[in-house]
Design a protein around this motif. Structure first.
Motif, mmCIF file in Angstrom:
data_model
loop_
_atom_site.group_PDB
_atom_site.id
_atom_site.type_symbol
_atom_site.label_atom_id
_atom_site.label_comp_id
_atom_site.label_asym_id
_atom_site.label_seq_id
_atom_site.Cartn_x
_atom_site.Cartn_y
_atom_site.Cartn_z
ATOM 1 N N LEU A 241 34.057 -10.974 -73.098
ATOM 2 C CA LEU A 241 34.666 -10.129 -72.059
ATOM 3 C C LEU A 241 35.545 -10.975 -71.146
ATOM 4 C CD1 LEU A 241 31.542 -7.980 -71.090
ATOM 5 C CD2 LEU A 241 33.475 -7.285 -72.532
ATOM 6 N N LEU B 115 29.726 -9.114 -74.746
ATOM 7 C CA LEU B 115 29.093 -7.815 -74.940
ATOM 8 C C LEU B 115 28.345 -7.854 -76.282
ATOM 9 C CD1 LEU B 115 29.040 -4.726 -73.948
ATOM 10 C CD2 LEU B 115 30.779 -4.409 -75.724
ATOM 11 N N VAL C 127 36.605 -3.214 -68.932
ATOM 12 C CA VAL C 127 35.847 -4.115 -68.047
ATOM 13 C C VAL C 127 36.741 -4.531 -66.881
ATOM 14 C CG1 VAL C 127 36.414 -6.150 -69.455
ATOM 15 C CG2 VAL C 127 34.447 -6.216 -67.941
ATOM 16 N N GLU D 185 21.120 -12.204 -69.658
ATOM 17 C CA GLU D 185 21.612 -10.823 -69.612
ATOM 18 C C GLU D 185 21.915 -10.439 -68.164
ATOM 19 O OE1 GLU D 185 19.016 -7.277 -70.538
ATOM 20 O OE2 GLU D 185 20.446 -7.144 -72.189
ATOM 21 N N TYR E 132 31.447 -14.513 -70.613
ATOM 22 C CA TYR E 132 30.748 -13.232 -70.637
ATOM 23 C C TYR E 132 30.936 -12.639 -72.033
ATOM 24 C CZ TYR E 132 31.015 -13.742 -65.578
ATOM 25 O OH TYR E 132 30.910 -14.209 -64.307
ATOM 26 N N SER F 23 24.423 -4.825 -74.323
ATOM 27 C CA SER F 23 23.961 -5.855 -73.408
ATOM 28 C C SER F 23 25.141 -6.708 -72.977
ATOM 29 C CB SER F 23 22.899 -6.717 -74.113
ATOM 30 O OG SER F 23 22.523 -7.798 -73.289
ATOM 31 N N VAL F 24 25.262 -6.933 -71.678
ATOM 32 C CA VAL F 24 26.316 -7.832 -71.179
ATOM 33 C C VAL F 24 25.637 -9.129 -70.791
ATOM 34 C CG1 VAL F 24 28.117 -8.179 -69.450
ATOM 35 C CG2 VAL F 24 27.666 -5.883 -70.332
ATOM 36 N N THR F 25 26.156 -10.229 -71.319
ATOM 37 C CA THR F 25 25.516 -11.521 -71.060
ATOM 38 C C THR F 25 26.500 -12.518 -70.447
ATOM 39 O OG1 THR F 25 26.146 -12.376 -73.213
ATOM 40 C CG2 THR F 25 24.034 -11.235 -73.092
ATOM 41 N N ARG F 26 25.924 -13.515 -69.803
ATOM 42 C CA ARG F 26 26.705 -14.710 -69.484
ATOM 43 C C ARG F 26 26.054 -15.803 -70.304
ATOM 44 N NH1 ARG F 26 27.187 -16.160 -63.423
ATOM 45 N NH2 ARG F 26 25.572 -17.702 -63.855
ATOM 46 N N LEU G 108 31.825 -1.779 -65.933
ATOM 47 C CA LEU G 108 31.961 -1.759 -67.386
ATOM 48 C C LEU G 108 31.843 -0.304 -67.828
ATOM 49 C CD1 LEU G 108 31.851 -3.829 -69.907
ATOM 50 C CD2 LEU G 108 29.460 -3.114 -70.021
#
Ligand SMILES: [Zn+2]
Length: 249
Positions: free
Chosen positions: A200, A186, A172, A243, A184, A225-228, A157
């Protein structure tokens, strides 16, 4: 009938190569001496040059044209009189045919030009978007980069922050497919709260480029922060959120 009349009447036959061998030899011998016939034949050949002569000429049976010529000479019928108008009519018909073909061709060309123009406009738009992205990347005030390990796959990323336009250009790459019902995303972590920036793309063929406006109503941005997370939301927040990367500014 004067001897020269025969040559006058066979100028077109000579020009379209329908004379018999013997007649051809006689005519060629005459052409060398006669300026008038040479000029007339040259004119006829110029007239006929553009006609589609690609088809192989039909060879008359031996002696036929000579017999015809003899008959014509004997009877004194000036058959060549109608040949020129006939040739002219044929020329006009052919010209009309070519004109129609030309018009069809022009319509096809116009359609082609329209198609290419539309395609170019699309490319222009894509190019403008690409240049815009490139501009944002070149004038970035800050670049954040993270390598992520997601389900055994390496993803990356990169965030280019451009203050002037208040946006992030996010590149990404390599995110594996999210489990069913999840995605995903952001997030912006700000002084006064957090806000989802964008989902994402996962499982993409190559790097995906996203442009995200930076929130201006939650104070300074502290981190990304990148999350699922679950696609389903309650009160504006995903029901489940984990996260997988945290990029502090
Ligand atoms: Zn002559």
């Amino acid at each position: 009938m004067k001897a020269h009349d025969w040559f006058i009447e066979h100028r077109l036959d000579y020009a379209v190569r329908t004379l018999g061998t013997e007649e051809l030899r006689t005519f060629e011998a005459h052409l060398e001496r006669c300026v008038e016939c040479r000029a007339a034949v040259a004119e006829a050949e110029a007239e006929l040059r553009w006609l589609p002569m690609g088809a192989a000429p039909v060879t008359p049976p031996p002696g036929l044209t000579r017999r015809l010529a003899a008959g014509v000479l004997e009877r004194g019928v000036r058959r060549a009189r109608w040949l020129w108008p006939a040739a002219l009519a044929a020329s006009l018909l052919l010209a009309a045919g070519l004109w129609t073909t030309g018009r069809i061709r022009i319509r096809q060309l116009n359609e082609e030009v329209g198609r290419v123009t539309a395609e170019l406009a699309q490319r222009d738009a894509r190019l403008a978007a690409a240049l815009d992205t490139l501009g944002a990347i070149r004038t970035a005030n800050r670049v954040l980069q993270a390598r992520l390990q997601v389900e055994g796959r390496e993803a990356s990323l990169v965030i280019f922050e451009e203050k002037r336009s208040q946006r992030w250009t996010v590149v990404v790459h390599g995110l594996p497919p999210a489990p069913s019902g999840e995605r995903y995303a952001l997030w912006f972590i700000c002084e006064e709260g957090m806000r989802q920036g964008t989902a994402l793309p996962a499982d993409a063929a190559g790097p995906a480029v996203l442009v995200v406006p930076i929130p201006t109503d939650l104070g300074a941005v502290l981190a990304a922060s990148v999350t699922r997370e679950s696609v389903a939301m309650t009160d504006g927040m995903p029901m489940k959120k984990a996260e997988i990367a945290h990029l502090a500014l």
